[in-house]
Scaffold this motif. Structure first.
Motif, PDB file in Angstrom:
ATOM      1  N   GLU A  61       0.762  -1.227   0.132  1.00 37.09           N
ATOM      2  CA  GLU A  61      -0.362   0.274  -0.095  1.00 37.09           C
ATOM      3  C   GLU A  61       1.512   0.930  -0.124  1.00 37.09           C
ATOM      4  OE1 GLU A  61      -3.096  -0.375   3.611  1.00 37.09           O
ATOM      5  OE2 GLU A  61      -3.719  -2.098   2.441  1.00 37.09           O
ATOM      6  N   GLU A  62       1.099   1.855  -1.195  1.00 36.81           N
ATOM      7  CA  GLU A  62       1.757   3.260  -1.463  1.00 36.81           C
ATOM      8  C   GLU A  62       0.858   4.320  -1.089  1.00 36.81           C
ATOM      9  OE1 GLU A  62       5.290   1.134  -4.368  1.00 36.81           O
ATOM     10  OE2 GLU A  62       3.125   2.664  -5.057  1.00 36.81           O
ATOM     11  N   GLN A  63       1.097   5.509  -0.394  1.00 42.24           N
ATOM     12  CA  GLN A  63       1.177   7.007  -0.189  1.00 42.24           C
ATOM     13  C   GLN A  63       1.158   7.811  -1.733  1.00 42.24           C
ATOM     14  OE1 GLN A  63      -1.337   7.965   1.657  1.00 42.24           O
ATOM     15  NE2 GLN A  63      -1.947   5.508   3.447  1.00 42.24           N
ATOM     16  N   LEU A  64       0.483   7.409  -2.121  1.00 44.55           N
ATOM     17  CA  LEU A  64       0.570   8.812  -3.600  1.00 44.55           C
ATOM     18  C   LEU A  64       1.191  10.468  -2.789  1.00 44.55           C
ATOM     19  CD1 LEU A  64      -1.187   7.184  -6.010  1.00 44.55           C
ATOM     20  CD2 LEU A  64       1.456   7.089  -5.080  1.00 44.55           C
ATOM     21  N   GLU A  65       0.761  11.231  -3.930  1.00 45.29           N
ATOM     22  CA  GLU A  65       0.662  12.709  -3.594  1.00 45.29           C
ATOM     23  C   GLU A  65      -1.124  13.348  -3.868  1.00 45.29           C
ATOM     24  OE1 GLU A  65       3.223  14.870  -6.511  1.00 45.29           O
ATOM     25  OE2 GLU A  65       4.863  14.240  -5.999  1.00 45.29           O
ATOM     26  N   GLY A  66      -1.274  13.879  -3.208  1.00 39.12           N
ATOM     27  CA  GLY A  66      -2.740  14.291  -2.435  1.00 39.12           C
ATOM     28  C   GLY A  66      -3.091  13.702  -1.382  1.00 39.12           C
ATOM     29  N   GLY A  67      -2.476  13.029  -0.962  1.00 33.88           N
ATOM     30  CA  GLY A  67      -3.542  11.685   0.166  1.00 33.88           C
ATOM     31  C   GLY A  67      -3.965  10.305  -0.716  1.00 33.88           C
ATOM     32  N   GLU A  68      -4.086  10.485  -1.509  1.00 30.13           N
ATOM     33  CA  GLU A  68      -4.378   8.462  -2.234  1.00 30.13           C
ATOM     34  C   GLU A  68      -3.135   7.628  -2.338  1.00 30.13           C
ATOM     35  OE1 GLU A  68      -6.112   7.002  -6.608  1.00 30.13           O
ATOM     36  OE2 GLU A  68      -5.139   8.720  -6.593  1.00 30.13           O
ATOM     37  N   THR A  69      -3.704   6.845  -2.281  1.00 33.64           N
ATOM     38  CA  THR A  69      -3.348   5.369  -1.257  1.00 33.64           C
ATOM     39  C   THR A  69      -3.502   4.540  -2.697  1.00 33.64           C
ATOM     40  OG1 THR A  69      -3.860   5.219   0.884  1.00 33.64           O
ATOM     41  CG2 THR A  69      -3.229   2.940   0.019  1.00 33.64           C
ATOM     42  N   ARG A  70      -2.595   3.907  -3.120  1.00 27.64           N
ATOM     43  CA  ARG A  70      -1.968   3.019  -4.036  1.00 27.64           C
ATOM     44  C   ARG A  70      -2.226   1.648  -3.766  1.00 27.64           C
ATOM     45  NH1 ARG A  70       1.748   1.914  -9.043  1.00 27.64           N
ATOM     46  NH2 ARG A  70       3.139   1.424  -7.923  1.00 27.64           N
ATOM     47  N   VAL A  71      -2.908   0.282  -3.795  1.00 31.66           N
ATOM     48  CA  VAL A  71      -2.735  -0.879  -3.680  1.00 31.66           C
ATOM     49  C   VAL A  71      -1.880  -1.547  -4.853  1.00 31.66           C
ATOM     50  CG1 VAL A  71      -3.691  -2.841  -2.717  1.00 31.66           C
ATOM     51  CG2 VAL A  71      -3.992  -0.779  -2.192  1.00 31.66           C
ATOM     52  N   VAL A  72      -0.783  -1.565  -4.781  1.00 28.74           N
ATOM     53  CA  VAL A  72      -0.449  -2.339  -5.807  1.00 28.74           C
ATOM     54  C   VAL A  72       0.209  -4.246  -5.393  1.00 28.74           C
ATOM     55  CG1 VAL A  72       1.545  -1.690  -5.156  1.00 28.74           C
ATOM     56  CG2 VAL A  72       1.731  -2.409  -7.126  1.00 28.74           C
ATOM     57  N   LEU A  73       0.358  -4.507  -6.386  1.00 28.51           N
ATOM     58  CA  LEU A  73       1.299  -6.149  -6.618  1.00 28.51           C
ATOM     59  C   LEU A  73       2.120  -5.922  -7.721  1.00 28.51           C
ATOM     60  CD1 LEU A  73      -2.140  -9.093  -6.738  1.00 28.51           C
ATOM     61  CD2 LEU A  73      -0.360  -8.165  -4.633  1.00 28.51           C
ATOM     62  N   LYS A  74       3.392  -5.732  -6.298  1.00 35.65           N
ATOM     63  CA  LYS A  74       5.107  -6.067  -7.114  1.00 35.65           C
ATOM     64  C   LYS A  74       5.297  -7.287  -7.220  1.00 35.65           C
ATOM     65  CE  LYS A  74       5.866  -0.886  -6.077  1.00 35.65           C
ATOM     66  NZ  LYS A  74       6.704  -0.298  -5.540  1.00 35.65           N
ATOM     67  N   LEU A  75       4.447  -8.060  -7.899  1.00 35.39           N
ATOM     68  CA  LEU A  75       4.773  -9.140  -8.482  1.00 35.39           C
ATOM     69  C   LEU A  75       6.272  -8.752  -9.717  1.00 35.39           C
ATOM     70  CD1 LEU A  75       1.546 -10.334  -9.726  1.00 35.39           C
ATOM     71  CD2 LEU A  75       2.456 -10.955  -7.453  1.00 35.39           C
ATOM     72  N   PRO A  76       6.800 -10.587  -9.191  1.00 39.03           N
ATOM     73  CA  PRO A  76       8.263 -10.609 -10.592  1.00 39.03           C
ATOM     74  C   PRO A  76       7.114 -10.604 -12.119  1.00 39.03           C
ATOM     75  CG  PRO A  76       8.970 -12.342  -8.657  1.00 39.03           C
ATOM     76  CD  PRO A  76       6.727 -11.277  -7.869  1.00 39.03           C
ATOM     77  N   GLU A  77       8.383  -9.797 -12.588  1.00 36.74           N
ATOM     78  CA  GLU A  77       7.158  -9.797 -13.966  1.00 36.74           C
ATOM     79  C   GLU A  77       6.678 -10.984 -14.960  1.00 36.74           C
ATOM     80  OE1 GLU A  77       9.910  -6.714 -16.315  1.00 36.74           O
ATOM     81  OE2 GLU A  77       9.872  -4.984 -14.409  1.00 36.74           O
ATOM     82  N   ALA A  78       8.229 -11.883 -14.238  1.00 37.08           N
ATOM     83  CA  ALA A  78       7.956 -12.863 -15.269  1.00 37.08           C
ATOM     84  C   ALA A  78       6.482 -14.377 -14.633  1.00 37.08           C
ATOM     85  CB  ALA A  78       9.048 -13.652 -15.120  1.00 37.08           C
ATOM     86  N   LEU A  79       6.262 -13.933 -13.173  1.00 39.36           N
ATOM     87  CA  LEU A  79       5.352 -14.161 -12.264  1.00 39.36           C
ATOM     88  C   LEU A  79       3.454 -13.638 -12.580  1.00 39.36           C
ATOM     89  CD1 LEU A  79       6.515 -15.838  -9.803  1.00 39.36           C
ATOM     90  CD2 LEU A  79       6.919 -17.050 -11.530  1.00 39.36           C
ATOM     91  N   ALA A  80       3.670 -12.618 -13.101  1.00 37.73           N
ATOM     92  CA  ALA A  80       2.114 -11.633 -13.507  1.00 37.73           C
ATOM     93  C   ALA A  80       1.177 -12.157 -14.029  1.00 37.73           C
ATOM     94  CB  ALA A  80       2.496 -10.142 -13.851  1.00 37.73           C
ATOM     95  N   PRO A  81       0.112 -12.061 -13.690  1.00 41.30           N
ATOM     96  CA  PRO A  81      -0.727 -12.972 -15.041  1.00 41.30           C
ATOM     97  C   PRO A  81      -1.458 -12.609 -15.942  1.00 41.30           C
ATOM     98  CG  PRO A  81      -1.650 -12.826 -12.253  1.00 41.30           C
ATOM     99  CD  PRO A  81      -0.243 -12.284 -12.391  1.00 41.30           C
ATOM    100  N   VAL A  82      -1.026 -10.970 -16.196  1.00 38.10           N
ATOM    101  CA  VAL A  82      -1.178 -10.552 -16.825  1.00 38.10           C
ATOM    102  C   VAL A  82       0.132  -9.481 -17.104  1.00 38.10           C
ATOM    103  CG1 VAL A  82      -2.542  -8.143 -18.140  1.00 38.10           C
ATOM    104  CG2 VAL A  82      -3.977  -9.606 -16.594  1.00 38.10           C
ATOM    105  N   LYS A  83       0.866  -9.611 -18.261  1.00 36.53           N
ATOM    106  CA  LYS A  83       1.743  -8.406 -18.343  1.00 36.53           C
ATOM    107  C   LYS A  83       1.741  -7.557 -18.852  1.00 36.53           C
ATOM    108  CE  LYS A  83       3.624 -13.101 -17.718  1.00 36.53           C
ATOM    109  NZ  LYS A  83       4.173 -13.894 -16.969  1.00 36.53           N
ATOM    110  N   LEU A  84       0.222  -7.619 -20.244  1.00 37.11           N
ATOM    111  CA  LEU A  84       0.306  -6.549 -20.828  1.00 37.11           C
ATOM    112  C   LEU A  84      -1.150  -5.697 -20.895  1.00 37.11           C
ATOM    113  CD1 LEU A  84       1.119  -3.504 -22.430  1.00 37.11           C
ATOM    114  CD2 LEU A  84       1.513  -5.190 -24.430  1.00 37.11           C
ATOM    115  N   CYS A  85      -1.966  -4.730 -20.276  1.00 43.05           N
ATOM    116  CA  CYS A  85      -2.847  -4.226 -20.392  1.00 43.05           C
ATOM    117  C   CYS A  85      -3.449  -2.849 -21.362  1.00 43.05           C
ATOM    118  CB  CYS A  85      -3.342  -3.686 -18.895  1.00 43.05           C
ATOM    119  SG  CYS A  85      -5.278  -3.162 -19.388  1.00 43.05           S
ATOM    120  N   VAL A  86      -4.093  -3.476 -22.742  1.00 41.23           N
ATOM    121  CA  VAL A  86      -3.943  -2.192 -23.800  1.00 41.23           C
ATOM    122  C   VAL A  86      -5.244  -1.348 -23.486  1.00 41.23           C
ATOM    123  CG1 VAL A  86      -3.695  -1.613 -26.285  1.00 41.23           C
ATOM    124  CG2 VAL A  86      -2.430  -3.752 -25.226  1.00 41.23           C
ATOM    125  N   MET A  87      -5.090   0.016 -23.214  1.00 38.91           N
ATOM    126  CA  MET A  87      -6.039   0.810 -22.899  1.00 38.91           C
ATOM    127  C   MET A  87      -6.669   1.930 -24.115  1.00 38.91           C
ATOM    128  SD  MET A  87      -4.786   0.989 -19.156  1.00 38.91           S
ATOM    129  CE  MET A  87      -4.935   0.255 -17.915  1.00 38.91           C
TER     130      MET A  87
END
Length: 512
Positions: free
Chosen positions: A390-416
């Protein structure tokens, strides 16, 4: 935040984002049984691929098999499971809850460790950069007092386990004033042994059915196939056989989410060696397996070896690799020198000669075995626990992030696509259709870009690509990095080159 609270958040996060669900959830679940969701199975399969390739692909003398879950019942008699596969259990009379006596005592040892660590952390804050941890631990009265209590308890516990002294285990619980977590009382029963194997029947008519067992480990499937593999593969010692498969144990005290379950998956490799060389190979595999874990980048300080003081009846050396979970250092893998016990037992009970003829010495002998055994589910949990932040960002927002090893991540790339019109969705689909042959991609067009980034952070996607109106003009896109949240304008034609190497299992294997 207390580590207990962190663990609760990880359990909740696992369900909310499709990693792990309670089994039979719409029927209020089934105790200590879990299902892996759409993201969980991808992460789990990546862990298994990393292990399998590190064993079979990187060693020309290790091959794989897949043995059946149902096996001849005499196998479990030969292996000792029918007579000796037991846990020491104790009940609290007030709560009517049942516990493993050895786990209660191990938790008590862990509490002494926690007290020592708290004293160290307080001193570290007080003295700052001048803090000498080694000298502090040697001189601080509270640390020394807790260490003395811990060492005495550990010695007494190890002796009781070695001698299988159930009365002494209960007495330790009484003397340490260990209370039931539910009732808070010390009203304990005697300690009893409980066999962990599930049994069932095979046969069309109950009168003629044969009692068989769901395998409590995958190792025996390797041992009974040792001769088949050795002959058909023309294998010479030393060589190994690897297997990934389900195992089943009737855990009475299953707990800590997927750490201890009744249905679980193991990754095991049995390495067959010449008698007399087993301890050298035991040391080799200890070092190799630790290297495999540390290649994930979780930090050497989060791992430790724990040598067994009580050896199984078949072993002459045993060691666990423990990982620092939110609930303390816990075993994720075991390395054992099993001597020739298993093969000799199966030779005895089957009446078949399974000795190895050594062309170099001209001798016939039963090989010795070094085992590496890792729980897939425990490995999965260690990856989730370390990656959840859980990371505190500028402006007081909290980011929940899974910093998985890139090779193990379920999804490698999301295109938006920035908007759902003007050809941007079509361009996004075109990119995915090109890259999906190389790594797992996802498409997302719902909500603002910020919300979409947060969703991908929560499932551990290392890279996101945003397409805007400039994309249609110059074939560029914005590439966002999960860990730093930095953004970079890149050419779409360069995406595969930028991403593929970092997200491939080969990127981990090259570290070994």
């Amino acid at each position: 935040m207390a580590q207990e609270d962190v663990f609760k958040k990880i359990v909740s996060h696992s369900k909310e984002y499709g990693f792990v669900f309670p089994s039979s959830d719409i029927y209020d679940g089934l105790a200590a049984v879990y299902d892996y969701g759409q993201n969980g199975i991808e992460l789990k399969n990546n862990i298994k691929e990393y292990w399998w390739k590190s064993m079979v692909l990187m060693h020309d003398n290790i091959v794989g098999i897949d043995s059946a879950i149902f096996m001849h019942p005499t196998i479990w008699k030969a292996s000792g499971h029918v007579d000796a596969f037991n846990d020491p259990l104790i009940d609290n009379r007030d709560s009517k809850k049942r516990y493993r006596a050895d786990v209660l005592i191990e938790d008590q040892i862990g509490k002494y460790e926690e007290k020592i660590q708290k004293e160290v952390e307080k001193a570290r804050k007080r003295f700052g950069d001048q803090f000498d941890e080694e000298m502090f631990c040697k001189t601080n009265p509270r640390v020394l007092a807790n260490k003395e209590k811990m060492d005495k308890l550990h010695e007494r516990f190890a002796k009781a386990m070695q001698e299988n002294n159930l009365e002494e285990l209960r007495q330790i619980i009484i003397d340490e004033e260990i209370v039931c977590p539910i009732s808070g009382t010390k009203n304990w029963t005697e300690v009893r042994q409980f066999n962990l194997m599930f049994s069932t029947e095979m046969g069309s008519v109950s009168d003629s059915a044969n009692k068989i067992y769901l395998r409590p480990e995958t190792a025996q499937g390797i041992f009974v196939n040792y001769l088949n593999v050795q002959k058909t593969g023309r294998m010479k010692l030393p060589f190994g056989i690897a297997q990934i498969g389900k195992a089943f144990r009737n855990e009475i005290v299953a707990r800590q989410f997927i750490f201890r379950m009744r249905e679980f998956e193991q990754m095991e490799m049995q390495y067959f060696v010449q008698p007399g060389t087993e301890l050298e190979w035991f040391q080799h595999w200890k070092e190799w397996r630790m290297q495999w874990h540390q290649a994930l980048g979780f930090g050497a300080e989060n791992y430790r070896f724990h040598d067994h003081e009580k050896l199984a009846h078949y072993a002459n050396a045993a060691c666990d690799i423990e990982f620092h979970m939110p609930f303390g250092f816990k075993e994720v893998e075991g390395i054992h020198s099993r001597t020739d016990f298993d093969l000799s037992q199966h030779e005895k009970y089957s009446g078949k000669n399974i000795k190895y003829f050594d062309p170099q010495t001209g001798e016939n002998y039963v090989p010795y075995v070094i085992e590496t055994s890792i729980g897939v589910d425990r490995m999965f949990l260690s990856v989730m626990c370390h990656s959840y932040q859980e990371e505190q960002l500028e402006g007081g927002e909290t980011r929940v992030v899974l910093k998985l090893p890139e090779a193990l991540a379920p999804v490698k790339l999301c295109v938006m696509p920035l908007v759902k019109k003007d050809g941007l969705p079509e361009k996004a689909r075109e990119i995915i259709n090109d890259l999906k042959f190389h790594f797992n991609c996802q498409y997302d067009e719902k909500d603002s870009i910020g919300k979409r980034y947060r969703r991908q952070d929560a499932i551990g996607t290392p890279y996101c690509v945003t397409l805007d109106y400039d994309t249609l003009k110059d074939n560029t896109c914005t590439l966002r990095y999960r860990d730093t949240m930095e953004q970079q304008r890149v050419n779409i034609d360069d995406l595969r080159q930028l991403i593929e190497e970092k997200v491939s299992i080969a990127s981990l294997l090259r570290k070994l």
